[in-house]
Design an enzyme around this catalytic site. Structure first.
Site, PDB file in Angstrom:
ATOM      1  N   CYS A 167      40.029  37.939  35.183  1.00  0.00           N
ATOM      2  CA  CYS A 167      38.353  39.923  35.032  1.00  0.00           C
ATOM      3  C   CYS A 167      38.725  40.180  33.573  1.00  0.00           C
ATOM      4  O   CYS A 167      39.680  40.575  32.963  1.00  0.00           O
ATOM      5  CB  CYS A 167      39.187  40.268  36.261  1.00  0.00           C
ATOM      6  SG  CYS A 167      37.495  41.619  35.768  1.00  0.00           S
ATOM      7  N   CYS A 218      37.897  43.058  32.875  1.00  0.00           N
ATOM      8  CA  CYS A 218      38.612  44.712  32.820  1.00  0.00           C
ATOM      9  C   CYS A 218      39.842  44.099  31.694  1.00  0.00           C
ATOM     10  O   CYS A 218      40.391  45.093  31.216  1.00  0.00           O
ATOM     11  CB  CYS A 218      39.653  43.944  34.280  1.00  0.00           C
ATOM     12  SG  CYS A 218      38.629  43.367  35.911  1.00  0.00           S
ATOM     13  N   ASP A 219      40.036  42.930  31.939  1.00  0.00           N
ATOM     14  CA  ASP A 219      41.104  42.734  30.184  1.00  0.00           C
ATOM     15  C   ASP A 219      41.197  42.356  29.099  1.00  0.00           C
ATOM     16  O   ASP A 219      42.221  42.107  28.112  1.00  0.00           O
ATOM     17  CB  ASP A 219      42.707  42.063  31.281  1.00  0.00           C
ATOM     18  CG  ASP A 219      42.573  42.196  32.892  1.00  0.00           C
ATOM     19  OD1 ASP A 219      43.094  43.482  32.906  1.00  0.00           O
ATOM     20  OD2 ASP A 219      43.064  41.539  33.816  1.00  0.00           O
TER      21      ASP A 219
END
Lengths: 311, 103
Positions: A132, A135-136
């Site tokens: 992701c 997200c990251d």
């Protein structure tokens, strides 16, 4: 007893919900507790969904679809289906301890990210291996990254990651890309992105965090290590069918088998839509169209039911 | 759920007298927002474990100290040490199974 239960809340599930709700079928949408909205919830700009000339953020698009379905009376629940009983005229859908009954079920569970299947992948998941980018990416400021894959999602992830990373290398097994020309050109034009083609990731290296990948040239078989700080996996996805194994017929490609251009599975009253039936196109808009088909098929099935069952 | 910061981490987490689950999260992380309410429920249902949140955007040094590269990341601290690590949003039943030793 419900008329329609929709399992899944991506573009297929919500579009089916909009159509079913507008047909006064009061659909229940079992949207899942942590993946409601589906894959688009972890994307950024969506530029190929018609009606948004400036593009739209994936999560905004899905929130809009949900609101549109709810406006017409769809009951969206953040619940996870644990078991299905699909035989017979009354379908039983287990949601944790509760059992919901319905005359029709529309199965729109989409697909799940494919894993590389390498020993280092699980061990270093969350320690430099990620699925992701939105997200990251934040954790890789100034770092050197690899994105594995050759489709639109790999191009999108790589482009997004350049906001943070010093360099992003797209590693792809062949020389041809599934990605659309628009996405590929955008990645190629990015000075932070480079491409390694005919290269397969054969291991993820590092003790407690990723410090490299082992690559194999898919033509010569030669292996070499590429030192990196993080690996983002975007090698496609597989239809999410575990709930219906042994209950619905699948195709050789692993998708749910449907009758021709319809959404009808081999079990009467059970319909399927979206990526879970589509081994080929797998776009938000084709999934949405497929959701429409399923809602109309379910509506038709309900209209044809003998009075004893529909009462 | 309490928001823990770099300044309060020592007293709120490391010196706590019971196990603390720290949810490392950020506003821009969809799966974090999905799992947040589930963690809140778990927090409300047990006295054995407290759940707190660390916003990684506002406390990047804590994220770095604990080697966070994927969120949501949930770490259970007992006596100042990490005893359990979970990564990624999961349904409530799956989280409860993973955390069974602390619930």
């Amino acid at each position: 007893m419900h008329d329609v239960i929709i399992i899944g809340s991506g573009p297929a599930g919500y579009t089916a919900a909009i159509y079913a709700a507008r047909a006064n079928l009061a659909p229940v949408v079992l949207a899942s507790s942590v993946e409601a909205g589906g894959d688009l919830m972890t994307t950024t700009e969506v530029d190929n969904f018609p009606g948004f000339p400036e593009g739209v953020m994936g999560p905004d698009l899905m929130f809009n679809m949900q609101q549109q379905a709810e406006r017409f009376g769809a009951d969206v629940r953040l619940d996870d289906v644990t078991e299905l009983e699909l035989d017979g005229p009354v379908k039983r859908v287990h949601v944790g301890g509760e059992v919901l009954e319905a005359r029709t079920v529309i199965f729109a569970t989409g697909s799940a990210y494919r894993r590389l299947g390498l020993p280092g992948e699980d061990r270093l998941s969350g320690h430099g291996v990620s699925w992701c980018a939105t997200c990251d990416g934040f954790f890789f400021k100034g770092k050197h990254l690899v994105v594995v894959g050759g489709g639109d999602s790999a191009m999108e992830e790589a482009t997004f990651l350049t906001k943070f990373a010093e360099s992003v290398t797209i590693v792809h097994r062949s020389e041809t890309f599934r990605a659309s020309a628009a996405m590929l050109d955008r990645a190629k034009a990015d000075p932070k992105i480079s491409f390694l083609t005919n290269a397969a990731v054969v291991d993820v290296l590092g003790e407690s965090a990723v410090d490299g990948v082992l690559l194999r040239d898919t033509v010569t078989g030669e292996e070499r290590t590429l030192p990196i700080d993080g690996l983002f996996v975007a090698i496609g996805s597989d239809p999410r069918t575990h709930l219906v194994h042994g209950k619905l017929d699948l195709t050789t490609e692993g998708t749910i088998a449907v009758d021709g251009r319809s959404s009808r599975t081999n079990v009467p009253g059970v319909f399927a839509a979206g990526d879970v039936i589509d081994p080929t196109y797998r776009q938000a808009i084709t999934a949405a169209g497929s959701g429409t088909v399923a809602a109309l098929d379910a509506q038709h099935y309900l209209a044809e039911l003998p009075a004893a069952v529909s009462a | 759920m309490k928001n823990v910061t770099t300044d309060s981490f020592q007293s709120d987490v490391l010196e706590a007298d019971k196990p603390i689950l720290v949810d490392f999260w950020a506003e821009w992380c969809g799966p974090c927002r999905a799992v947040g309410p589930i963690l809140e429920q778990i927090d409300g249902e047990t006295e054995k474990l407290d759940v707190v949140k660390v916003n990684v955007d506002e406390n990047p040094d804590l994220a770095m100290r604990y080697g966070i590269t994927s969120i949501p990341a949930m770490k259970v601290f007992v006596g100042g040490e990490v005893k359990k690590e979970l990564i990624g949003a999961k349904p409530k039943a799956a989280l409860e199974a993973d955390l069974a030793a602390f619930l």
